[in-house]
Design a protein around this motif. Structure first.
Motif, PDB file in Angstrom:
ATOM      1  N   PHE A  19       0.961  -1.229  -0.003  1.00 29.99           N
ATOM      2  CA  PHE A  19       0.058  -0.104  -0.042  1.00 29.99           C
ATOM      3  C   PHE A  19       0.778   1.296  -0.311  1.00 29.99           C
ATOM      4  O   PHE A  19       2.080   1.179   0.472  1.00 29.99           O
ATOM      5  CB  PHE A  19      -0.928   0.098   1.274  1.00 29.99           C
ATOM      6  N   ASP A  20       0.113   2.554  -0.389  1.00 33.28           N
ATOM      7  CA  ASP A  20       0.805   3.697  -0.316  1.00 33.28           C
ATOM      8  C   ASP A  20       0.414   4.323   1.102  1.00 33.28           C
ATOM      9  O   ASP A  20      -0.131   5.342   0.982  1.00 33.28           O
ATOM     10  CB  ASP A  20       0.656   4.684  -1.621  1.00 33.28           C
ATOM     11  N   LEU A  21       0.747   3.785   2.208  1.00 34.16           N
ATOM     12  CA  LEU A  21       0.222   4.074   3.576  1.00 34.16           C
ATOM     13  C   LEU A  21       1.603   4.574   4.361  1.00 34.16           C
ATOM     14  O   LEU A  21       1.173   5.093   5.320  1.00 34.16           O
ATOM     15  CB  LEU A  21      -0.471   3.293   4.108  1.00 34.16           C
ATOM     16  N   VAL A  83      -9.443   0.321   1.525  1.00 36.37           N
ATOM     17  CA  VAL A  83      -8.146   0.910   0.841  1.00 36.37           C
ATOM     18  C   VAL A  83      -7.467  -0.144   0.126  1.00 36.37           C
ATOM     19  O   VAL A  83      -7.288  -1.430   0.498  1.00 36.37           O
ATOM     20  CB  VAL A  83      -7.167   1.407   2.019  1.00 36.37           C
ATOM     21  N   ARG A  84      -7.396   0.332  -1.296  1.00 40.56           N
ATOM     22  CA  ARG A  84      -7.017  -0.663  -2.267  1.00 40.56           C
ATOM     23  C   ARG A  84      -5.112  -0.668  -2.330  1.00 40.56           C
ATOM     24  O   ARG A  84      -4.700   0.653  -2.235  1.00 40.56           O
ATOM     25  CB  ARG A  84      -7.425  -0.479  -3.472  1.00 40.56           C
ATOM     26  N   ALA A  85      -4.703  -1.602  -2.752  1.00 38.44           N
ATOM     27  CA  ALA A  85      -3.198  -1.808  -2.798  1.00 38.44           C
ATOM     28  C   ALA A  85      -2.831  -1.103  -4.154  1.00 38.44           C
ATOM     29  O   ALA A  85      -3.745  -0.726  -5.145  1.00 38.44           O
ATOM     30  CB  ALA A  85      -2.682  -2.997  -2.484  1.00 38.44           C
ATOM     31  N   ARG A  86      -1.551  -0.901  -4.278  1.00 38.39           N
ATOM     32  CA  ARG A  86      -1.165  -0.294  -5.676  1.00 38.39           C
ATOM     33  C   ARG A  86      -1.471  -1.183  -6.624  1.00 38.39           C
ATOM     34  O   ARG A  86      -1.929  -0.584  -7.853  1.00 38.39           O
ATOM     35  CB  ARG A  86       0.475  -0.449  -5.635  1.00 38.39           C
TER      36      ARG A  86
END
Length: 321
Positions: A19-21, A83-86
């Motif tokens: 993820f972009d977290l 929340v979707r992953a890349r």
């Protein structure tokens, strides 16, 4: 605490790499709930909820739940957003369990809701029903009428351990509901588990609905009956008709009930009470060793069931007939 499956720091850090977290800052188990393992996750991007799906949640149903939250959010319902992953995936695995991470909602759940909260809850429930009208996926309610007797048979022989005569009460109620369950009422997507700990408030108004992992297609009025059970009984076990009236008035400010739905509420309320009596009874008698979870008292819903058995019309819930 509702944590059946523990997660290590290393497992979560590896999970978040998709993820972009940003980096993991902290996480902890969440006490509320009894069905899944839930964690509050704090990363450089903010706070999120990680859910590991356990027990009654079938992995094949997860696209329905996650897609529903996205669908409702797009139509203005305040609910967690997956929340979707890349790569675009919303569903993942961690610690051997299917899992998803969703947005964090601001607000407080209430231990002692008042009529103003019940009215706001009723309105939010109706708005959710309306927003779900065009949701394309369908999921049958496995914990409705057809599922109750098989569920009881899993623990029925031990019901008397919880309270003498409890099994007799349940069998008689199953016999009644299998004869009296209403047909032909409006159907759609329902939440099916909208307890106070699944609703957040800010300034006496609903700020978010959470925990959609029992959502399904069923009678819309059955969702109201679940809320009557969950929101309108006081700690001294009395039914608060003022709260019930406020809840239904809030609901009807968005979606008026038909005469048939009003008339069916006593039977639907009995069914809702039995549903949670049965699942709590099963949980009470089958808690896994070492699970960080406190099962909820099934007798609370036996008492509620006995109340609804004495109700003769929906007017006793504050409904205008």
């Amino acid at each position: 605490m509702a944590v059946y499956t523990d997660v290590t720091d290393g497992e979560l850090e590896s999970f978040l790499e998709a993820f972009d977290l940003g980096a993991l800052l902290s996480f902890k188990g969440i006490a509320e709930g009894v069905e899944n393992s839930n964690f509050l996750v704090h990363t450089e991007a903010g706070h999120f909820i990680l859910t590991l799906y356990e027990k009654r949640v079938a992995e094949a149903d997860l696209p329905f739940f996650l897609g529903l939250m996205e669908h409702l959010a797009e139509r203005g319902v305040s609910c967690p957003l997956p929340v979707r992953a890349r790569g675009g995936q919303a569903l993942h695995r961690i610690a051997g369990r299917p899992a998803a991470i969703v947005s964090f909602l601001e607000g407080l759940s209430l231990r002692r809701p008042q009529p103003v909260h019940c009215q706001s809850l009723g309105r939010a429930l109706a708005e959710m029903h309306e927003a779900g009208r065009d949701y394309a996926l369908r999921r049958a309610n496995a914990l409705s009428l057809g599922g109750w007797r098989p569920l009881f048979e899993l623990t029925g022989e031990r019901a008397g351990v919880v309270e003498p005569g409890l099994g007799v009460l349940i069998v008689a109620e199953l016999d009644f509901l299998e004869r009296a369950w209403p047909e032909g009422l409006a159907e759609g997507v329902i939440h099916a588990d909208l307890f106070p700990d699944n609703v957040f408030f800010l300034s006496n108004r609903v700020s978010g609905l959470i925990d959609f992992y029992f959502a399904c297609n069923d009678l819309l009025a059955y969702d109201i009956a679940i809320c009557l059970n969950a929101w309108c009984f006081e700690p001294d076990r009395t039914f608060n008709v003022t709260k019930a009236r406020a809840l239904i008035q809030g609901y009807e400010s968005v979606r008026p009930l038909s005469g048939e739905e009003r008339a069916a509420l006593p039977v639907l309320a009995r069914g809702a009470a039995l549903r949670f009596l049965l699942t709590r009874l099963y949980d009470w008698l089958t808690v896994p060793d070492g699970a960080l979870v406190t099962p909820k008292d099934p007798l609370e819903y036996a008492r509620k069931l006995r109340f609804h058995q004495r109700v003769r019309s929906a007017a006793e819930y504050g409904v205008d007939l």
